[in-house]
Design a protein around this motif. Sequence first.
Motif, mmCIF file in Angstrom:
data_model
loop_
_atom_site.group_PDB
_atom_site.id
_atom_site.type_symbol
_atom_site.label_atom_id
_atom_site.label_comp_id
_atom_site.label_asym_id
_atom_site.label_seq_id
_atom_site.Cartn_x
_atom_site.Cartn_y
_atom_site.Cartn_z
ATOM 1 N N THR A 165 0.851 -1.183 0.000
ATOM 2 C CA THR A 165 0.000 0.000 0.000
ATOM 3 C C THR A 165 0.890 1.238 0.000
ATOM 4 N N PRO A 166 0.351 2.412 -0.328
ATOM 5 C CA PRO A 166 1.161 3.633 -0.291
ATOM 6 C C PRO A 166 1.810 3.870 1.068
ATOM 7 N N GLU A 167 1.095 3.589 2.146
ATOM 8 C CA GLU A 167 1.672 3.785 3.479
ATOM 9 C C GLU A 167 2.846 2.842 3.710
ATOM 10 N N THR A 168 2.701 1.581 3.283
ATOM 11 C CA THR A 168 3.782 0.608 3.436
ATOM 12 C C THR A 168 4.985 1.000 2.591
ATOM 13 N N ARG A 169 4.724 1.486 1.376
ATOM 14 C CA ARG A 169 5.821 1.906 0.513
ATOM 15 C C ARG A 169 6.584 3.077 1.136
ATOM 16 N N THR A 170 5.858 3.971 1.814
ATOM 17 C CA THR A 170 6.508 5.094 2.494
ATOM 18 C C THR A 170 7.447 4.587 3.587
ATOM 19 N N ARG A 171 7.023 3.551 4.298
ATOM 20 C CA ARG A 171 7.878 2.983 5.342
ATOM 21 C C ARG A 171 9.173 2.437 4.753
ATOM 22 N N PHE A 172 9.069 1.748 3.612
ATOM 23 C CA PHE A 172 10.273 1.228 2.961
ATOM 24 C C PHE A 172 11.136 2.357 2.411
ATOM 25 N N ALA A 181 21.731 8.643 10.040
ATOM 26 C CA ALA A 181 20.621 9.461 9.574
ATOM 27 C C ALA A 181 19.368 8.617 9.367
ATOM 28 N N THR A 182 19.532 7.422 8.834
ATOM 29 C CA THR A 182 18.395 6.522 8.640
ATOM 30 C C THR A 182 17.808 6.106 9.976
ATOM 31 N N HIS A 183 18.679 5.778 10.929
ATOM 32 C CA HIS A 183 18.216 5.402 12.264
ATOM 33 C C HIS A 183 17.408 6.538 12.885
ATOM 34 N N ASP A 184 17.913 7.757 12.788
ATOM 35 C CA ASP A 184 17.217 8.907 13.371
ATOM 36 C C ASP A 184 15.877 9.145 12.675
ATOM 37 N N ARG A 185 15.852 8.968 11.352
ATOM 38 C CA ARG A 185 14.624 9.179 10.599
ATOM 39 C C ARG A 185 13.561 8.162 11.003
ATOM 40 N N LEU A 186 13.955 6.916 11.164
ATOM 41 C CA LEU A 186 13.017 5.884 11.589
ATOM 42 C C LEU A 186 12.537 6.139 13.014
ATOM 43 N N ASP A 187 13.461 6.557 13.865
ATOM 44 C CA ASP A 187 13.105 6.835 15.251
ATOM 45 C C ASP A 187 12.097 7.980 15.336
ATOM 46 N N GLU A 188 12.314 9.021 14.548
ATOM 47 C CA GLU A 188 11.389 10.154 14.540
ATOM 48 C C GLU A 188 10.014 9.752 14.031
ATOM 49 N N ALA A 189 9.963 8.768 13.149
ATOM 50 C CA ALA A 189 8.687 8.291 12.617
ATOM 51 C C ALA A 189 7.996 7.316 13.556
ATOM 52 N N GLY A 190 8.642 7.021 14.690
ATOM 53 C CA GLY A 190 8.055 6.111 15.665
ATOM 54 C C GLY A 190 8.311 4.644 15.384
ATOM 55 N N THR A 191 9.269 4.364 14.498
ATOM 56 C CA THR A 191 9.608 2.983 14.162
ATOM 57 C C THR A 191 10.605 2.419 15.163
ATOM 58 N N ALA A 192 10.262 1.287 15.760
ATOM 59 C CA ALA A 192 11.190 0.631 16.688
ATOM 60 C C ALA A 192 12.239 -0.113 15.878
ATOM 61 N N ILE A 193 13.504 0.206 16.079
ATOM 62 C CA ILE A 193 14.590 -0.422 15.326
ATOM 63 C C ILE A 193 15.643 -0.932 16.299
ATOM 64 N N GLU A 194 16.061 -2.162 16.093
ATOM 65 C CA GLU A 194 17.065 -2.794 16.953
ATOM 66 C C GLU A 194 18.269 -3.175 16.093
#
Length: 215
Positions: free
Chosen positions: A81-88, A122-135
């Motif tokens: 979906t468009p939302e999923t594509r935005t996440r990628f 920068a990618t880590h910070d961008r994901l974090d700002e979007a509320g994505t949990a990344i390990e």
Amino acid sequence: MSTIAEFRIPATDLALADAFDRIPDLTVQLESSISRTVPSMWIAGDEPPAVSEALAADDSVAGAELLIETPERLLYDVEPTPETRTRFDRLLEADATVLDATGRSGWWQLEMRFPDRNALAATHDRLDEAGTAIEIVRVSQLGGRPTAHPRLTPEQREALVAAFEHGYFEIPRRTSMEELADELGISHQALSERLRRAYETLVDAELQPAGEYAP
């Protein structure tokens, strides 16, 4: 210097969370492809009708088409979906490249190449700002001595662990190929193929010249 990073992201923050909930044994691996707009995914864990139904009901999927059916897994074109594509897209904004992506038990394990550590940060910070949990699991420099484990599939890893734990590699062997296949609930031929491919991956990784990394 290019940086290789391995990290985990919950499926709820990326894709196929509903499908993982519907099929607990679901395993998904992104198929390497060139010049494709629709990602292809190898999927295992259930019969084609159940997998197709799970994909159709998943909120992150706009459409899915079964391309190839084998005894062990299925190849689908999966339209996000468009939302999923935005996440990628957030993963790729810093000129990053996805080398491997595997989903299992509600998590995605990704291996990616970044131009440098700043791009990774920068990618880590961008994901974090979007509320994505990344390990983050592992980080290494391209050109340095490899520290990441060989990229075994979950099925290959499972077969190797079972073979080790049941004494298949001992002399004399404490179990046969047939008994080990029964333990894993797969055919003798399927187990033989998994072990063969796992051996090939491990040997290839071991024979890489020191100081080189082959993504």
